[in-house]
Design a protein around this motif. Structure first.
Motif, PDB file in Angstrom:
ATOM      1  N   ALA A  18       0.831  -1.199   0.000  1.00  8.50           N
ATOM      2  CA  ALA A  18       0.000   0.000   0.000  1.00  8.50           C
ATOM      3  C   ALA A  18       0.869   1.254   0.000  1.00  8.50           C
ATOM      4  N   ASN A  30      -1.786  -4.306   0.197  1.00 11.30           N
ATOM      5  CA  ASN A  30      -3.109  -4.075  -0.377  1.00 11.30           C
ATOM      6  C   ASN A  30      -3.428  -5.267  -1.267  1.00 11.30           C
ATOM      7  N   VAL A  65      -7.201   1.524   3.081  1.00 10.29           N
ATOM      8  CA  VAL A  65      -6.624   0.520   2.189  1.00 10.29           C
ATOM      9  C   VAL A  65      -7.571  -0.662   2.131  1.00 10.29           C
TER      10      VAL A  65
END
Length: 132
Positions: A18, A30, A65
């Protein structure tokens, strides 16, 4: 800091980070692209970690996220332990692409399988009494 950056560097080729910068004591992956590609969510990866004896990292945080896994290795972990965890994470990413159904039904070796999390949230059992 060293352990988190070490793990992040080794997992970059298997998971999208992320925040792809030097981190402090934690890093966030992510998994939204993995979910789009394979149907395997962050929850599925976490359940797969249980099959390998690894306590899953913090999930779905930070809230900005999507499909986040926040990994916070302690500084007391040995390099061997970190390398074992990295190998498991990499094998789960590979499994997501080759046999996603294995992760979608994980965990397989724990005493309890997947729980009904919605049911547990709506009807929590706040007291357990052993059966006679």
């Amino acid at each position: 800091m060293l352990n988190a950056n070490y793990m992040m560097a080794w997992l970059k080729d298997s998971y999208h980070m992320a925040y792809d910068t030097i981190c402090m004591h934690e890093f966030v992956m992510n998994l939204s692209e993995l979910k789009k590609e394979t149907g395997v969510s962050a929850m599925d990866i976490a359940k797969g970690l249980l099959d390998h004896g690894i306590h899953p990292p913090t999930m779905y945080f930070p809230l900005i996220v999507h499909e986040a896994l926040m990994v916070e290795p302690t500084e007391t972990e040995t390099k061997d332990t970190l390398d074992e965890a990295i190998a498991v994470f990499k094998s789960l990413a590979e499994l997501a692409h080759t046999q996603p159904e294995e992760l979608l039904s994980a965990p397989h070796v724990t005493p309890v399988g997947r729980l009904d999390e919605v049911g547990a949230a709506r009807k929590p059992v706040l007291r357990w009494t052993p059966e006679e």
